[in-house]
Design a protein around this motif. Structure first.
Motif, PDB file in Angstrom:
ATOM      1  N   ARG A   4     -36.428  36.341 -33.474  1.00 26.98           N
ATOM      2  CA  ARG A   4     -37.787  36.528 -32.515  1.00 26.98           C
ATOM      3  C   ARG A   4     -37.702  37.851 -31.993  1.00 26.98           C
ATOM      4  NH1 ARG A   4     -39.559  34.837 -27.631  1.00 26.98           N
ATOM      5  NH2 ARG A   4     -37.508  33.728 -27.290  1.00 26.98           N
ATOM      6  N   TYR A   5     -36.638  38.072 -31.157  1.00 19.56           N
ATOM      7  CA  TYR A   5     -36.532  39.329 -30.568  1.00 19.56           C
ATOM      8  C   TYR A   5     -36.505  40.601 -31.159  1.00 19.56           C
ATOM      9  CZ  TYR A   5     -35.387  36.640 -26.164  1.00 19.56           C
ATOM     10  OH  TYR A   5     -35.308  35.942 -25.178  1.00 19.56           O
ATOM     11  N   GLY A  24     -29.709  44.589 -22.415  1.00 22.00           N
ATOM     12  CA  GLY A  24     -31.062  45.038 -22.682  1.00 22.00           C
ATOM     13  C   GLY A  24     -31.511  46.319 -21.804  1.00 22.00           C
ATOM     14  N   LEU A  67     -31.519  42.283 -26.420  1.00 22.99           N
ATOM     15  CA  LEU A  67     -31.340  40.598 -26.350  1.00 22.99           C
ATOM     16  C   LEU A  67     -30.998  40.337 -27.761  1.00 22.99           C
ATOM     17  CD1 LEU A  67     -34.476  39.661 -23.945  1.00 22.99           C
ATOM     18  CD2 LEU A  67     -31.932  39.559 -23.576  1.00 22.99           C
ATOM     19  N   ALA A  68     -31.543  40.748 -28.840  1.00 21.96           N
ATOM     20  CA  ALA A  68     -31.254  40.245 -30.049  1.00 21.96           C
ATOM     21  C   ALA A  68     -29.922  40.633 -30.416  1.00 21.96           C
ATOM     22  CB  ALA A  68     -32.220  41.007 -31.182  1.00 21.96           C
ATOM     23  N   GLU A 127     -33.643  32.992 -32.536  1.00 22.80           N
ATOM     24  CA  GLU A 127     -34.028  33.527 -31.258  1.00 22.80           C
ATOM     25  C   GLU A 127     -33.870  35.287 -31.542  1.00 22.80           C
ATOM     26  OE1 GLU A 127     -36.041  31.452 -29.157  1.00 22.80           O
ATOM     27  OE2 GLU A 127     -34.759  32.710 -27.508  1.00 22.80           O
ATOM     28  N   THR A 137     -28.648  44.689 -35.340  1.00 19.05           N
ATOM     29  CA  THR A 137     -28.930  43.045 -35.267  1.00 19.05           C
ATOM     30  C   THR A 137     -28.480  42.446 -36.367  1.00 19.05           C
ATOM     31  OG1 THR A 137     -31.220  43.606 -35.570  1.00 19.05           O
ATOM     32  CG2 THR A 137     -30.593  43.397 -33.419  1.00 19.05           C
ATOM     33  N   GLU A 196     -40.247  40.714 -31.868  1.00 18.54           N
ATOM     34  CA  GLU A 196     -40.882  41.444 -30.891  1.00 18.54           C
ATOM     35  C   GLU A 196     -40.762  42.942 -30.609  1.00 18.54           C
ATOM     36  OE1 GLU A 196     -40.525  38.865 -27.226  1.00 18.54           O
ATOM     37  OE2 GLU A 196     -41.605  37.182 -28.421  1.00 18.54           O
ATOM     38  N   ASP A 212     -36.137  44.245 -25.980  1.00 17.36           N
ATOM     39  CA  ASP A 212     -35.885  43.125 -27.030  1.00 17.36           C
ATOM     40  C   ASP A 212     -34.748  43.236 -27.757  1.00 17.36           C
ATOM     41  OD1 ASP A 212     -37.940  41.682 -25.780  1.00 17.36           O
ATOM     42  OD2 ASP A 212     -39.605  42.816 -26.830  1.00 17.36           O
TER      43      ASP A 212
END
Lengths: 338, 338
Positions: free
Chosen positions: A307-308, A189, A222-223, A304, A334, A311, A219
């Motif tokens: 979601r990232y 990240g 993280l994804a 998840e 992603t 975001e 974000d």
């Protein structure tokens, strides 16, 4: 993802490479001849004997993101080049040191620096690249150079913290999901965050735009990491370039695994007992992959990641950068799930 | 050197420490708790368990020089503190990585970081400190931060080059004096040079003053290294904290040795045959030390050290900084011969 978004992303990465690679090579040329040759090997420009190589230096995702964000901001992409070069230098410094620490022998189908030369060379080449990143920022001549250096050093600190925590986690039996997320935030990240934020810093944009782009990149990172974890278990060799179930075979406690360990004692037991056993069979790896999936590890991790991404895109909107190319890049990195 | 010059130097180092150490600790506090504790151990502030230690963190010569030069320039010493902290961080990053590379188990009478923890911790703590150095410069708020970061990164690049060359020289039979001087210029000269130059950069002084101070520090570094080489052969345990003939026992091809190898084939033969032999006896080390001295290695190295000190002081005059304290420091670090 649809074909055209993927094509847009690939074109954006090529566009960025055209701008960034000459400046990256110029920075590497500042090194003494021996280190320059070994750096050239690592970047895929030279073979082991120092001869030009048609090799592939990787996607250069971080610099690609920096240039795409600069264009999306309506800023001069040339002003974003020092930041883009710097994040590539930091990324590659961390790859060289991480390959050494993790004793990974191959990267991009070639021996890693420590494997091709020795540990000392890997330590010192990484050291040379990290300091070069700050030299490039300082050399930019930008009024915003100090702010850029500050952002880069905070991100690099986080990157190193993430790698250190990752190594510590490996030796622990009990790992929490929060630990995994914290490692991913550091290792993946932090540098994507600063890659997205630097073009805004160099363009002198307001702090809230810089902050929103930083959040976007964090974000996205993280994804990206969760997708990587998914591919490490369920990715085809075609997509990953590694054997199927590679992370399972390596015993890595990634996010889908840790989710499943909390819900299925069999999964937890399998990981707890791994050390004392011989290499797992293909059938055994198939079985454990299925248990992780049944326990919900796959679906949860996919949700998840989504979601990232959502975001990240919301942060992009906050930054006022709802740009097709940047969105295509975010989607591209992603959605390598098949 | 006379007693009072030595006392002046010691007082200048204490004065600098009072200014610099709080800022250095503040920088180290930016690290995550684990790395902060290990850095605190390395700097001598904490013991291995993280408890406060009355230990000695070394002379902090580089930051001492930076503060003394700032005062000599009539500049605000507080403005020189970020540069002084940064050079200490770079110096300690290089010590931690060099101890790992050279497999040195002790520093300042305590286990080194890799020996007390592990290789990974040493790599990552060094990485954290190098990036922290640039963070401190960026955080200075100075208009000259980019110029300072540039000077620091050039010096760090040289430092890493010097260490890499040093490792390469160890495995070569034939070593030229020019190679030794080039290693010393990198490993010792570059960081002392920037330590002297940074206060002038932060004070916004003209390029020729910065350049002259850089030359002062570089020459001082060469003198310092040669004195170190002399002590490694003829220094008493009392002065060096190491066994007599320590560098001879380790087979290091230092400047006095390489001078003598060119003039006495016996000395060259002894070094060429060293690998294949058991540990040398005290009598043998005495004999080879005497041959090196008879071949002129000691007198020549002493004259070279004096010559570099004279050149350093001439550069100081060019910079317009003929300051008693700076001269006392220069003398202090290059006259530990007894």
């Amino acid at each position: 993802m649809n074909e055209s978004a993927s094509a847009v992303a690939v074109r954006a990465l090529e566009d960025a490479r055209t701008l960034v690679e000459p400046a990256l090579r110029e920075a590497v040329d500042l090194l003494d001849p021996r280190m320059r040759a070994i750096a050239g090997y690592h970047f895929g420009w030279l073979d082991r004997d120092g001869n030009p190589s048609p090799g592939n230096g990787g996607k250069a995702l971080r610099s690609g993101l920096a240039i795409a964000v600069a264009r999306a901001l309506g800023a001069d992409p040339a002003a974003a080049v020092p930041g883009a070069v710097a994040v590539e230098l930091i990324h590659n410094f961390s790859l060289i040191h991480d390959d050494l620490i993790d004793r990974d022998r191959e990267r991009r189908h070639r021996p890693t620096v420590w494997a091709a030369w020795d540990d000392t060379t890997a330590v010192l080449l990484g050291d040379a690249l990290v300091t070069l990143a700050y030299e490039v920022i300082a050399d930019s001549g930008s009024d915003h150079a100090a702010k850029a250096a500050k952002a880069l050093s905070v991100a690099t600190r986080e990157l190193v913290r993430g790698q250190a925590d990752d190594v510590l986690l490996e030796s622990r039996d009990r790992v929490e999901l929060a630990d995994c997320v914290s490692v991913a935030a550091g290792k993946t990240g932090a540098l994507l965050a600063v890659s997205a934020a630097l073009p805004a810093i160099f363009a002198g944009r307001p702090a809230e735009v810089v902050r929103a782009l930083d959040t976007f990149g964090a974000d996205l990172g993280l994804a990206f990491q969760i997708v990587d974890d998914l591919l490490g278990i369920w990715g085809s060799t075609e997509v990953t370039g590694k054997p199927v179930h590679a992370d399972l075979a390596a015993g890595k406690k990634t996010i889908p695994v840790v989710f499943a360990m909390d819900r299925d004692p069999e999964v937890a037991r399998w990981y707890a007992e791994r050390d004392s056993r011989a290499e797992a069979s293909a059938a055994e790896l198939d079985a454990i992959a299925e248990r992780i999936e049944t326990a919900g590890g796959r679906a949860w991790a996919e949700a998840e990641a989504d979601r990232y991404v959502a975001e990240a895109l919301a942060a992009l909107a906050t930054a006022g950068v709802e740009d097709d190319v940047v969105v295509a890049l975010a989607t591209f990195v992603t959605q390598r799930r098949s």
